[in-house]
Scaffold this motif. Structure first.
Motif, PDB file in Angstrom:
ATOM      1  N   LEU A  55       0.855  -1.179   0.000  1.00  0.00           N
ATOM      2  CA  LEU A  55       0.000   0.000   0.000  1.00  0.00           C
ATOM      3  C   LEU A  55       0.888   1.225   0.000  1.00  0.00           C
ATOM      4  N   ARG A  56       0.658   2.126  -0.950  1.00  0.00           N
ATOM      5  CA  ARG A  56       1.503   3.314  -1.059  1.00  0.00           C
ATOM      6  C   ARG A  56       1.198   4.302   0.066  1.00  0.00           C
ATOM      7  N   PRO A  57       2.215   5.051   0.502  1.00  0.00           N
ATOM      8  CA  PRO A  57       2.001   6.027   1.581  1.00  0.00           C
ATOM      9  C   PRO A  57       0.882   7.015   1.293  1.00  0.00           C
ATOM     10  N   GLU A  58       0.794   7.483   0.024  1.00  0.00           N
ATOM     11  CA  GLU A  58      -0.250   8.448  -0.321  1.00  0.00           C
ATOM     12  C   GLU A  58      -1.639   7.828  -0.202  1.00  0.00           C
ATOM     13  N   ALA A  59      -1.765   6.561  -0.634  1.00  0.00           N
ATOM     14  CA  ALA A  59      -3.055   5.871  -0.555  1.00  0.00           C
ATOM     15  C   ALA A  59      -3.435   5.616   0.900  1.00  0.00           C
ATOM     16  N   ILE A  60      -2.459   5.248   1.703  1.00  0.00           N
ATOM     17  CA  ILE A  60      -2.718   5.035   3.135  1.00  0.00           C
ATOM     18  C   ILE A  60      -3.171   6.339   3.774  1.00  0.00           C
TER      19      ILE A  60
ATOM     20  N   ASP B 283      -3.846  -8.315   0.116  1.00  0.00           N
ATOM     21  CA  ASP B 283      -2.816  -8.599  -0.890  1.00  0.00           C
ATOM     22  C   ASP B 283      -1.530  -7.798  -0.682  1.00  0.00           C
ATOM     23  N   SER B 284      -1.484  -6.967   0.357  1.00  0.00           N
ATOM     24  CA  SER B 284      -0.324  -6.088   0.554  1.00  0.00           C
ATOM     25  C   SER B 284       0.633  -6.644   1.599  1.00  0.00           C
ATOM     26  N   ARG B 285       1.914  -6.373   1.382  1.00  0.00           N
ATOM     27  CA  ARG B 285       2.929  -6.829   2.342  1.00  0.00           C
ATOM     28  C   ARG B 285       2.916  -6.005   3.620  1.00  0.00           C
ATOM     29  N   ASN B 286       2.486  -4.767   3.542  1.00  0.00           N
ATOM     30  CA  ASN B 286       2.507  -3.883   4.716  1.00  0.00           C
ATOM     31  C   ASN B 286       1.123  -3.759   5.359  1.00  0.00           C
ATOM     32  N   ARG B 287       0.324  -4.811   5.246  1.00  0.00           N
ATOM     33  CA  ARG B 287      -1.036  -4.770   5.794  1.00  0.00           C
ATOM     34  C   ARG B 287      -1.059  -4.617   7.308  1.00  0.00           C
ATOM     35  N   ARG B 288      -0.091  -5.198   8.008  1.00  0.00           N
ATOM     36  CA  ARG B 288      -0.103  -5.099   9.474  1.00  0.00           C
ATOM     37  C   ARG B 288       0.064  -3.659   9.929  1.00  0.00           C
ATOM     38  N   GLU B 289       0.959  -2.937   9.291  1.00  0.00           N
ATOM     39  CA  GLU B 289       1.164  -1.535   9.651  1.00  0.00           C
ATOM     40  C   GLU B 289      -0.101  -0.719   9.376  1.00  0.00           C
ATOM     41  N   PHE B 290      -0.733  -0.996   8.231  1.00  0.00           N
ATOM     42  CA  PHE B 290      -1.956  -0.263   7.897  1.00  0.00           C
ATOM     43  C   PHE B 290      -3.076  -0.573   8.886  1.00  0.00           C
ATOM     44  N   LEU B 291      -3.271  -1.839   9.189  1.00  0.00           N
ATOM     45  CA  LEU B 291      -4.343  -2.230  10.104  1.00  0.00           C
ATOM     46  C   LEU B 291      -4.114  -1.658  11.500  1.00  0.00           C
ATOM     47  N   ARG B 292      -2.852  -1.552  11.893  1.00  0.00           N
ATOM     48  CA  ARG B 292      -2.539  -0.967  13.204  1.00  0.00           C
ATOM     49  C   ARG B 292      -2.906   0.522  13.216  1.00  0.00           C
ATOM     50  N   ALA B 293      -2.565   1.225  12.144  1.00  0.00           N
ATOM     51  CA  ALA B 293      -2.876   2.651  12.065  1.00  0.00           C
ATOM     52  C   ALA B 293      -4.388   2.883  12.016  1.00  0.00           C
ATOM     53  N   ALA B 294      -5.091   2.029  11.271  1.00  0.00           N
ATOM     54  CA  ALA B 294      -6.548   2.155  11.191  1.00  0.00           C
ATOM     55  C   ALA B 294      -7.189   1.900  12.547  1.00  0.00           C
TER      56      ALA B 294
END
Length: 325
Positions: free
Chosen positions: A47-52, A84-95
């Motif tokens: 997931l790209r930083p801008e999209a996040i 499908d993203s490798r950085n899903r854990r970081e995104f889910l934590r931020a969400a």
């Protein structure tokens, strides 16, 4: 009791707030915010930083709205782009930090099952023989059911954002290019859908592409779910719409009544999935439902809450044994 559901999709966040009453469930607020979370995911698998950033900003806004509406029960789910993203854990934590509760990551099978639950919660479709197609940004789901019960389901990475980034690199899209895209999608679904059969089932479509097709066909100046829900399009009408889309620049597509500007670049790949599915199944008509994943999540949340209270009520007030006669 008031409920809020956050559906973190590959193209947009869909948000619904509902209230349970004696006479049933009342929808208080619905909203969709385009975030393109899956943007360029196919290139980097992240997931790209801008999209996040866009997605988290939208979540803050919607979470504040839920608070203002005095919501008591919350649910959030994430789908194709996140799984499908490798950085899903970081995104889910931020969400989770923004929402104040965890986001449930759905598998493709769970997504399909929840979509089916959302559509069949509608009294119009309850208990019917249905074949459901849902087109999202990252994936598409096909669900076969009979008498209101799910029989088979499958999720494939053929969402509109993903197809657009894989196959459509410039606009206008030539008719031959659009035709080739339909053939490519049909080839990719032929084997996975081999065990599936439409038969006497009605083909019901959900998702932004399908609701937009009806809005464009009816030339609606504003999105009105009352004029879209339960409407239908024939195969020839869908083919005619695809012809209207080809040969147009993005600005010309954005000018079409019924097509939101944010979806202009997705309407051709999304329509390709509709056409490929109808041709593969031999469907002559596509019915439309404005309900989908978020309604399935909402239905499950209400059911869980009611079951919880019923269980506790039974424990507090167990049935008295009948006296022997």
């Amino acid at each position: 009791m008031r409920y809020a559901v956050f559906d973190l999709g590959s193209n947009s966040i869909k948000f619904v707030v509902a209230e349970t009453r004696v006479r049933g469930v009342r929808i208080l607020h619905e909203q969709s915010i385009s975030t393109r979370l899956a943007e360029h995911l196919i290139d980097t698998c992240e997931l790209r930083p801008e999209a996040i950033a866009r997605t988290l900003t939208a979540l803050r806004q919607l979470r504040a709205q839920a608070t203002a509406l005095r919501v008591e029960q919350f649910r959030a789910v994430a789908t194709s782009a996140v799984r499908d993203s490798r950085n899903r854990r970081e995104f889910l934590r931020a969400a989770r930090d923004i929402l104040g509760f965890p986001v449930r990551l759905l598998s493709g099978a769970e997504e399909a099952e929840t979509i089916f639950a959302g559509v069949t919660a509608d009294p119009h479709w309850r208990g019917k023989d249905l074949f459901i197609l849902d087109i999202g940004g990252g994936s598409a789901e096909w669900v076969q059911g009979r008498h209101g019960k799910m029989e088979k389901r499958i999720s494939l990475p053929l969402g509109a954002v993903r197809l657009r980034e894989r196959f459509l690199h410039e606009y206008p899209v030539a008719p031959d290019t659009a035709g080739l895209l339909v053939e490519t999608v049909r080839a990719q679904i032929t084997h996975p859908l081999a065990p599936y059969h439409l038969g006497t089932r009605r083909l019901v479509g959900t998702g932004g592409t399908i609701t937009c097709l009806v809005a464009i066909h009816k030339e609606l100046a504003e999105f009105d779910p009352r004029k879209i829900d339960h409407a239908s399009l024939t195969l020839d009408q869908v083919r005619g719409l695809m012809k209207r889309f080809t040969g147009r620049t993005l600005d010309q597509l954005r000018a079409l009544p019924g097509l939101p500007a944010k979806r202009a670049d997705l309407i051709i790949p999304g329509t390709a999935v509709v056409l490929a599915t109808m041709e593969r199944l031999g469907a002559r008509r596509l019915h439309v439902s404005v309900r989908g994943l978020r309604y399935g999540v909402l239905t499950a949340a209400i059911s869980e809450r009611e079951s919880h209270f019923a269980t506790h009520a039974t424990r507090r007030h167990p049935a008295k044994p009948r006296a022997a006669s």
